[in-house]
Design an enzyme around this catalytic site. Structure first.
Site, short mmCIF file in Angstrom:
data_model
loop_
_atom_site.label_atom_id
_atom_site.label_comp_id
_atom_site.label_asym_id
_atom_site.label_seq_id
_atom_site.Cartn_x
_atom_site.Cartn_y
_atom_site.Cartn_z
N GLU A 222 -10.40 5.38 17.40
CA GLU A 222 -11.67 4.69 17.61
C GLU A 222 -11.54 3.42 18.44
O GLU A 222 -10.48 2.79 18.51
CB GLU A 222 -12.31 4.35 16.26
CG GLU A 222 -11.71 3.13 15.61
CD GLU A 222 -12.24 2.86 14.22
OE1 GLU A 222 -13.02 3.67 13.70
OE2 GLU A 222 -11.84 1.84 13.65
N ASP B 29 -1.52 9.75 9.76
CA ASP B 29 -2.39 8.97 8.88
C ASP B 29 -3.63 8.47 9.62
O ASP B 29 -3.55 8.06 10.78
CB ASP B 29 -1.57 7.76 8.37
CG ASP B 29 -2.28 6.95 7.31
OD1 ASP B 29 -2.63 7.53 6.27
OD2 ASP B 29 -2.50 5.74 7.53
N ASP C 105 0.85 -1.19 0.00
CA ASP C 105 0.00 0.00 0.00
C ASP C 105 0.89 1.25 0.00
O ASP C 105 0.81 2.09 0.91
CB ASP C 105 -0.94 -0.01 1.22
CG ASP C 105 -1.85 1.21 1.26
OD1 ASP C 105 -1.99 1.89 0.21
OD2 ASP C 105 -2.41 1.50 2.34
N GLU D 175 -4.79 13.65 8.87
CA GLU D 175 -5.69 13.17 7.83
C GLU D 175 -6.97 12.70 8.51
O GLU D 175 -7.00 11.62 9.10
CB GLU D 175 -5.05 12.01 7.07
CG GLU D 175 -5.89 11.60 5.89
CD GLU D 175 -5.90 10.10 5.59
OE1 GLU D 175 -6.41 9.73 4.53
OE2 GLU D 175 -5.45 9.31 6.43
N ASN E 22 -1.94 3.57 12.81
CA ASN E 22 -3.21 2.87 12.99
C ASN E 22 -3.01 1.36 12.84
O ASN E 22 -3.67 0.57 13.49
CB ASN E 22 -4.23 3.36 11.96
CG ASN E 22 -5.51 2.60 12.05
OD1 ASN E 22 -6.23 2.70 13.04
ND2 ASN E 22 -5.80 1.77 11.05
N HIS E 23 -2.08 1.02 11.93
CA HIS E 23 -1.86 -0.39 11.62
C HIS E 23 -0.40 -0.60 11.25
O HIS E 23 0.31 0.36 10.97
CB HIS E 23 -2.74 -0.79 10.43
CG HIS E 23 -2.66 0.21 9.31
ND1 HIS E 23 -3.58 1.23 9.16
CD2 HIS E 23 -1.74 0.40 8.32
CE1 HIS E 23 -3.25 1.98 8.12
NE2 HIS E 23 -2.14 1.50 7.60
N ASP F 126 -4.24 9.84 -3.08
CA ASP F 126 -5.35 8.90 -3.03
C ASP F 126 -6.39 9.28 -4.09
O ASP F 126 -6.17 10.18 -4.89
CB ASP F 126 -5.99 8.92 -1.64
CG ASP F 126 -5.08 8.31 -0.58
OD1 ASP F 126 -4.31 7.39 -0.92
OD2 ASP F 126 -5.13 8.77 0.58
N ASP G 191 -4.79 -3.71 12.42
CA ASP G 191 -4.82 -2.53 13.28
C ASP G 191 -4.09 -2.79 14.60
O ASP G 191 -4.24 -3.86 15.20
CB ASP G 191 -6.27 -2.14 13.61
CG ASP G 191 -6.86 -1.27 12.52
OD1 ASP G 191 -6.53 -1.48 11.34
OD2 ASP G 191 -7.68 -0.39 12.86
N GLN H 217 -3.03 -5.12 6.56
CA GLN H 217 -2.71 -4.02 7.49
C GLN H 217 -3.46 -4.18 8.81
O GLN H 217 -4.43 -3.46 9.08
CB GLN H 217 -3.10 -2.68 6.83
CG GLN H 217 -2.20 -2.30 5.66
CD GLN H 217 -2.77 -1.17 4.82
OE1 GLN H 217 -3.97 -1.15 4.53
NE2 GLN H 217 -1.92 -0.25 4.41
C1 NOJ Z 1 -4.53 7.01 4.23
C2 NOJ Z 1 -3.50 7.14 3.16
O1 NOJ Z 1 -3.63 8.40 2.56
C3 NOJ Z 1 -3.74 6.03 2.17
O2 NOJ Z 1 -2.91 6.16 1.05
C4 NOJ Z 1 -3.52 4.70 2.85
O3 NOJ Z 1 -3.87 3.66 1.98
C5 NOJ Z 1 -4.37 4.59 4.11
N1 NOJ Z 1 -4.34 5.75 4.92
C6 NOJ Z 1 -3.92 3.43 4.95
O4 NOJ Z 1 -2.74 3.77 5.61
#
Ligand code: NOJ
Length: 577
Positions: A243, A236, A96, A278, A138-139, A345, A206, A204
């Site tokens: 949560e 991120d 990713d 984000e 997060n992960h 994205d 968490d 991924q």
């Molecule tokens: C947000 C990031 O902008 C995105 O590219 C990513 O796939 C996800 N978070 C997971 O980390």
């Protein structure tokens, strides 16, 4: 013999002693905040997002690297950017784009090593460029040794670092971030003999933020990269970090205390380091994410305004954009919005109504192949708009919205996308530096992702070298608008107001601050429009900052202006009274 400057020196000393100096040194009376907003570097900065793997390859392996970016720092300095936001560069299986980290303290060997990183930091600092890095907590990647141990051994200390369930939870297929590609949020792991939770892809898992050990590790990661010299983090997936995975996945509970902890730590370790969050949230939730004055994020991407801006670009209907700006107006004095047009994205349109979203699809992503995750468009801005005039208007607006502009590599030359690539890879093709092999990105025979080499956005036509030579290119235009933005710091600092100028197609924003005033006008329609500035401009002169043309200097009292189709104008209001 007496030195001729001696009497002058005596006079100066006398002045200093007699209060004359004090009289002149009185500070100008002004509103005093705890922290003067103009001290906050992120309020006046232009941020530039780089995917290292696609920016510049220095060693010929087809993958961009730190030595490559170092070579391009002079270019970025020339462009006028103040801060680089680096996409994740830690070791990762790269399933990713690096947002699947397998070692938080390392450097992906494809990009270089610790030495290359520190050289990059040194060279950036030398040019006054700050560096923000992605912080993906997060992960982890499924390949991370923590997860590998956790799944192998129930009694491992790492087991509780992730989120498990012996039974398949009732909402196992709810709350997916990538619908259409992702199938579930709880996946069974044979080795673990249990289901693990993942908001994003199944590779991924968490992290379990309720585990104090995990929080302690996160603080070590933050502390480590601050010590390595970074100036802050693009945090991120913020809502997901906060949560509770065992609450309702479609309306989860959040622990904002964690955000306060992260903010405190960041600022305690490095006073002027920032968090750029984000969080694609509704306006009523903003306050919680920004906190009260200084316990939330410094900067947050304004996804809400972004989506309504695209709606306005698609339809010329401005009211939703105006409302979105008003609804996101109230944030703490030390906080700031980060505005952007496109990012790495998809263009997420999930906050629009279905009807609004369909109109944006119709205008900018009519083919199914252009759409993604049932909510967005996976294209770059230049091909979406398809014409230079509207592109300039959109960027002029970006650089004059109340906030900090964030641009993505390649935006400055109007790069295109490659829809033959999967999902969001379409907007992650290599930077187009020249018309040489592989766009001057790499001398390798094959590159991490293919360069765009056909159609109107092919590197043979769209590249930095050619645009640098052409005074009318988008690149030179972008460099100029960046300078203009910097000459008008009240955009990031001052108070603003949306003006009614009597044309539904023209967005007019007035900024005031530090005794200065600026009006920016943007015509969303392809047709010329006439506007009328109401209010008391009788004593003012309006100076068009985008042209030297005398005819565009409005003398006192003159308030009617015609703006070309997709035109944009920035006026300084000069009061000579
Ligand atoms: C947000 C990031 O902008 C995105 O590219 C990513 O796939 C996800 N978070 C997971 O980390």
């Amino acid at each position: 013999m007496i030195n001729p400057s001696f009497p002058l020196l005596i006079l100066l000393l006398l002045c200093l002693n007699t209060g004359l100096y004090q009289a002149y040194a009185q500070p100008v009376q002004r509103t005093v905040y705890f922290v003067q907003p103009e001290y906050l570097w992120y309020k006046g900065s232009i941020i530039y997002n780089v995917d290292i793997d696609a920016f510049k390859d220095s060693d010929g392996d087809g993958v961009g690297d730190f030595q490559g970016i170092i070579k391009k720092l002079d270019y970025l300095e020339w462009l006028g950017i103040d801060a680089i936001w680096l996409a994740p560069f830690q070791p990762s299986p790269m399933q990713d784009n690096g947002y699947d980290v397998s070692d938080y303290y390392g450097i992906n060997p494809l990009f270089g090593d610790g030495g290359d990183f520190s050289e990059f930091m040194y060279e950036a600092e030398k040019r006054g460029i700050r560096v923000i890095t992605d912080l993906v907590i997060n992960h982890t990647s499924k390949e991370h040794p923590w997860f590998q141990q956790a799944r192998r051994d129930k009694s491992s200390e790492y087991r509780d670092w992730y989120v498990w369930s012996e039974e398949r939870p009732a909402d196992w297929n709810k709350g997916m971030v990538f619908p259409g590609v992702q199938e579930e949020t709880w996946t069974y792991d044979e080795k673990a003999g249990a289901y693990y939770f993942h908001r994003f892809y199944k590779f991924q898992p968490d992290l379990n933020m309720r585990n104090p050990e995990v929080r302690a590790e996160i603080s070590r990661i933050i502390g480590y990269w601050l010590r390595m010299g970074v100036d802050g983090f693009r945090l991120d997936a913020v809502p997901f970090i906060l949560e509770d995975p065992f609450s309702d996945l479609e309306d989860p509970e959040h622990d904002f205390g964690l955000l306060t902890d992260i903010r405190s730590l960041v600022q305690w370790r490095k006073g002027d380091a920032i968090i750029l969050g984000e969080a694609n949230v509704l306006p009523e939730e903003n306050q919680k994410y920004f906190g009260d004055e200084a316990n939330g994020m410094h900067l947050m991407f304004n996804f809400f305004a972004n989506q309504h801006l695209f709606y306005a670009l698609a339809t010329t209907e401005l009211q939703p954009l105006k409302s979105s700006l008003e609804e996101t107006r109230d944030i703490p004095k030390v906080a700031q919005w980060a505005h952007f047009l496109r990012n790495h994205d998809e263009l997420d349109l999930g906050r629009l109504t279905e009807e609004q979203r369909n109109k944006v699809y119709e205008a900018f992503g009519p083919n199914e192949n252009m759409q993604l995750y049932n909510r967005g468009i996976r294209r770059r801005l230049a091909p979406m708009l398809g014409n230079r005039k509207q592109l300039e208007m959109a960027y002029s607006l970006l650089f004059s919205l109340p906030g900090t502009p964030v641009i993505r590599y390649g935006d400055e030359i109007g790069m295109g996308d490659d829809l033959s690539l999967e999902q969001r890879e379409a907007v992650r093709t290599p930077m187009q530096w020249s018309d040489e092999k592989n766009a001057g990105f790499s001398r390798a025979d094959s590159t991490i992702r293919p360069v765009i080499d056909s159609g109107p956005y092919a590197y043979q036509q769209v590249n930095v070298a050619a645009q640098k030579r052409d005074p009318n290119s988008l690149l030179n235009w972008t460099a100029r608008i960046i300078r203009l933005r910097k000459e008008n710091p009240e955009i990031g600092l001052g108070d603003w107001e949306i003006l009614d100028v009597g044309s539904p197609d023209v967005l007019a924003i007035q900024y005031q601050g530090e005794g200065r005033s600026l009006i920016v006008l943007h015509n969303f329609s392809p047709a010329p429009k006439q506007i009328q500035l109401k209010g008391n401009f009788d004593t003012d002169e309006m100076i068009n900052l985008l042209t030297d043309d005398e005819a565009n200097k409005f003398k006192k009292g003159k308030r009617q202006i015609t703006i070309n189709g997709f035109g944009y104008q920035w006026y300084r209001i000069q009061n000579d009274e």
